[in-house]
Write an enzyme that holds these catalytic residues in place. Structure first.
Site, PDB file in Angstrom:
ATOM      1  N   LYS A   1     -33.948 -43.096 -29.104  1.00  0.00           N
ATOM      2  CA  LYS A   1     -32.125 -43.666 -28.668  1.00  0.00           C
ATOM      3  C   LYS A   1     -31.769 -44.859 -28.856  1.00  0.00           C
ATOM      4  O   LYS A   1     -32.315 -45.703 -28.773  1.00  0.00           O
ATOM      5  CB  LYS A   1     -32.244 -43.285 -27.131  1.00  0.00           C
ATOM      6  CG  LYS A   1     -32.341 -41.925 -26.564  1.00  0.00           C
ATOM      7  CD  LYS A   1     -31.090 -41.170 -27.044  1.00  0.00           C
ATOM      8  CE  LYS A   1     -31.223 -39.865 -26.654  1.00  0.00           C
ATOM      9  NZ  LYS A   1     -30.426 -38.947 -26.461  1.00  0.00           N
TER      10      LYS A   1
ATOM     11  N   ASP B   1     -29.780 -41.575 -32.214  1.00  0.00           N
ATOM     12  CA  ASP B   1     -28.738 -40.498 -31.807  1.00  0.00           C
ATOM     13  C   ASP B   1     -28.110 -41.714 -30.834  1.00  0.00           C
ATOM     14  O   ASP B   1     -28.938 -42.573 -29.797  1.00  0.00           O
ATOM     15  CB  ASP B   1     -29.862 -39.714 -30.296  1.00  0.00           C
ATOM     16  CG  ASP B   1     -28.869 -38.981 -30.064  1.00  0.00           C
ATOM     17  OD1 ASP B   1     -27.128 -39.514 -29.868  1.00  0.00           O
ATOM     18  OD2 ASP B   1     -29.083 -37.957 -28.836  1.00  0.00           O
TER      19      ASP B   1
ATOM     20  N   GLU C   1     -26.982 -40.302 -35.221  1.00  0.00           N
ATOM     21  CA  GLU C   1     -26.207 -39.017 -34.383  1.00  0.00           C
ATOM     22  C   GLU C   1     -25.456 -39.670 -33.281  1.00  0.00           C
ATOM     23  O   GLU C   1     -25.448 -40.570 -32.864  1.00  0.00           O
ATOM     24  CB  GLU C   1     -27.713 -38.389 -33.283  1.00  0.00           C
ATOM     25  CG  GLU C   1     -27.571 -37.215 -33.300  1.00  0.00           C
ATOM     26  CD  GLU C   1     -28.219 -36.070 -32.711  1.00  0.00           C
ATOM     27  OE1 GLU C   1     -29.675 -35.985 -33.248  1.00  0.00           O
ATOM     28  OE2 GLU C   1     -28.185 -35.531 -31.941  1.00  0.00           O
TER      29      GLU C   1
ATOM     30  N   GLU D   1     -23.102 -32.030 -31.119  1.00  0.00           N
ATOM     31  CA  GLU D   1     -23.579 -30.769 -29.475  1.00  0.00           C
ATOM     32  C   GLU D   1     -22.943 -30.911 -27.971  1.00  0.00           C
ATOM     33  O   GLU D   1     -22.949 -30.011 -27.114  1.00  0.00           O
ATOM     34  CB  GLU D   1     -24.925 -31.739 -28.970  1.00  0.00           C
ATOM     35  CG  GLU D   1     -24.874 -33.400 -28.789  1.00  0.00           C
ATOM     36  CD  GLU D   1     -25.648 -33.865 -28.817  1.00  0.00           C
ATOM     37  OE1 GLU D   1     -26.590 -34.145 -29.384  1.00  0.00           O
ATOM     38  OE2 GLU D   1     -26.686 -34.061 -27.522  1.00  0.00           O
TER      39      GLU D   1
ATOM     40  N   ASP E   1     -25.496 -26.744 -30.257  1.00  0.00           N
ATOM     41  CA  ASP E   1     -26.536 -26.218 -29.104  1.00  0.00           C
ATOM     42  C   ASP E   1     -25.719 -24.467 -28.683  1.00  0.00           C
ATOM     43  O   ASP E   1     -24.246 -24.978 -27.929  1.00  0.00           O
ATOM     44  CB  ASP E   1     -25.904 -27.521 -27.864  1.00  0.00           C
ATOM     45  CG  ASP E   1     -27.189 -26.621 -27.297  1.00  0.00           C
ATOM     46  OD1 ASP E   1     -28.432 -27.952 -26.665  1.00  0.00           O
ATOM     47  OD2 ASP E   1     -27.493 -26.114 -26.511  1.00  0.00           O
TER      48      ASP E   1
ATOM     49  N   HIS F   1     -28.837 -28.868 -31.759  1.00  0.00           N
ATOM     50  CA  HIS F   1     -29.188 -29.303 -31.034  1.00  0.00           C
ATOM     51  C   HIS F   1     -30.364 -28.174 -29.513  1.00  0.00           C
ATOM     52  O   HIS F   1     -29.869 -27.647 -29.409  1.00  0.00           O
ATOM     53  CB  HIS F   1     -27.952 -29.865 -30.200  1.00  0.00           C
ATOM     54  CG  HIS F   1     -28.720 -30.539 -28.570  1.00  0.00           C
ATOM     55  ND1 HIS F   1     -28.177 -30.264 -27.454  1.00  0.00           N
ATOM     56  CD2 HIS F   1     -28.566 -32.490 -28.703  1.00  0.00           C
ATOM     57  CE1 HIS F   1     -28.113 -30.784 -26.361  1.00  0.00           C
ATOM     58  NE2 HIS F   1     -28.878 -32.467 -27.427  1.00  0.00           N
TER      59      HIS F   1
ATOM     60  N   GLU G   1     -35.272 -29.559 -32.744  1.00  0.00           N
ATOM     61  CA  GLU G   1     -35.780 -30.685 -32.459  1.00  0.00           C
ATOM     62  C   GLU G   1     -36.220 -30.208 -30.909  1.00  0.00           C
ATOM     63  O   GLU G   1     -36.160 -29.105 -30.516  1.00  0.00           O
ATOM     64  CB  GLU G   1     -33.738 -30.981 -31.876  1.00  0.00           C
ATOM     65  CG  GLU G   1     -34.161 -31.510 -30.207  1.00  0.00           C
ATOM     66  CD  GLU G   1     -32.881 -32.852 -30.276  1.00  0.00           C
ATOM     67  OE1 GLU G   1     -31.588 -32.609 -30.195  1.00  0.00           O
ATOM     68  OE2 GLU G   1     -32.593 -33.620 -29.308  1.00  0.00           O
TER      69      GLU G   1
HETATM   70 CA    CA Z   1     -28.419 -36.382 -29.059  1.00  0.00          CA
END
Ligand code: CA
Length: 397
Positions: free
Chosen positions: A176, A205, A231, A257, A280, A307, A344
């Site tokens: 992240k 991300d 991302e 997502e 997702d 996702h 993922e």
């Molecule tokens: Ca994400």
């Protein structure tokens, strides 16, 4: 075989001190899931999951008060007409967000149920698999609560976590950025590259935490560090900004997502905003819509990597769809990530992911096996379900 009963279970797994974390946007002190169970007149059962964001109890309200009256008594094998009825009647108010989240769990449960009745996995029902396992990447490298007041410690902690992923067999990691300063993000991502070494597959991300200019600066750094994808660099509404970044940067841009349905994904693809599309299934409209989105993505020659953030049911559903993602493009020797999907695999603490499904999901090398048993290919441990359930509702005939 009519739909007799629709049940929802709001599950909550509180996280204790060391398990708590921050994404680029929010603290996580609890993991939530909204589980859907559908039972037919002859006792067949299917399981689904709705939604991926932190609050989920409103989805139960929507399912029981809005969707259930349209579902009870309907033939459970009419998955396609049901999808279009539930989406179509809510078109005026529900093309994105909670209504499609709710519909997603219903759709996943109907596919699970259909597979169990026909003794066939969902991927077999959908026409057969391209693969029996998929390269998993670790989703981790979140922010620890201490990181907010201790930037140097944050860098040390992310080094330790990256080393643990390396030791546990992963060949790809996603981390992240976006919660703290750009300078801190650059230090953290540089530290990860130093730990894993050149050539190791890394992604990052931002949970859409940057504006266009900051995203460009971060993207330039990430591509210098040889990260593979960036991302959600900017907010999901800024499709033009995402497309602009894709033109300005050589790093792959991933996203999707927070988008809903084939029509939402069409907007991303038409704008040429992403290199990798990430629907997702618990939000975009379920397995039915996941398959439609897959067809759409192939028309734009855009790879799809689902996702995945929910319980073991969401993981199982995503594995079923991942089985049918064709290599983009077809080659004699498909390779992930060049033209094969990756999967993922969230590594934050979540018993709803690890314990709800009998046997869980075990990494074999860097691969996750795609379940071959009927439906989603997994059995739900109802004692675990009950132990995390804070609200159970039922609609029946
Ligand atoms: Ca994400």
């Amino acid at each position: 075989m009519q739909i007799d009963r629709i049940e929802t279970f709001v599950l909550q797994a509180p996280l204790s001190g060391g398990q708590r974390f921050y994404s680029s946007q929010a603290p996580f002190s609890v993991r939530n899931s909204l589980i859907v169970k559908i039972t037919t007149s002859d006792g067949a059962i299917g399981w689904g999951e709705s939604g991926v964001s932190m609050p989920v109890s409103h989805l139960a309200t929507y399912i029981h008060e809005v969707l259930a009256p349209r579902l009870l008594g309907v033939e459970a094998d009419q998955i396609n007409p049901i999808w279009h009825d539930l989406y179509g009647f809510s078109r005026d108010f529900g093309r994105k967000g909670a209504s499609v989240d709710a519909l997603s769990g219903i759709d996943i449960a109907l596919w699970d149920l259909r597979g169990k009745v026909l003794d066939s996995s969902v991927h077999a029902l959908m026409g057969g698999a391209h693969r029996s396992s998929v390269r998993a990447y670790a989703t981790g490298l979140y922010y620890h609560p201490e990181d907010l007041s201790d930037a140097d410690g944050a860098v040390a902690r992310i080094r330790d976590e990256a080393a643990r992923f390396l030791d546990s067999g992963f060949s790809a990691i996603k981390g992240k950025v976006g919660l703290l300063s750009l300078e801190n993000d650059i230090r953290r991502m540089t530290a990860v590259r130093e730990v894993v070494g050149d050539g190791f597959l890394l992604m990052t991300d931002a949970n859409h935490a940057y504006n266009r200019h900051t995203a460009r600066r971060m993207g330039e750094t990430l591509q210098d560090l040889d990260y593979y994808w960036f991302e959600e660099p900017v907010v999901p509404e800024d499709i033009a900004g995402c497309a602009q970044l894709r033109q300005q940067l050589s790093i792959a841009i991933a996203g999707g997502e927070c988008e809903y349905s084939r029509w939402g994904m069409r907007d991303l693809l038409e704008a040429e905003a992403v290199d990798i599309l990430q629907p997702d299934l618990s939000a975009c409209g379920g397995l039915s819509e996941g398959r439609n989105i897959l067809a759409l993505a192939t028309a734009w020659h855009t790879p799809v990597c689902c996702h995945v953030w929910g319980s073991g049911i969401a993981v199982a559903a995503a594995l079923q769809l991942t089985a049918i993602i064709p290599p983009i493009p077809h080659t004699a020797s498909p390779r992930a990530p060049e033209n094969e999907p990756m999967f993922e695999f969230d590594r934050t603490h979540n018993p709803l992911r690890d314990d709800l499904v009998d046997g869980g999901f075990a990494l074999e090398g860097d691969q996750l096996r795609i379940p071959q048993d009927p439906g989603l290919g997994v059995q739900i441990d109802e004692s675990v379900l009950k132990s995390f359930c804070v609200s159970h509702r039922e609609s029946s005939r």
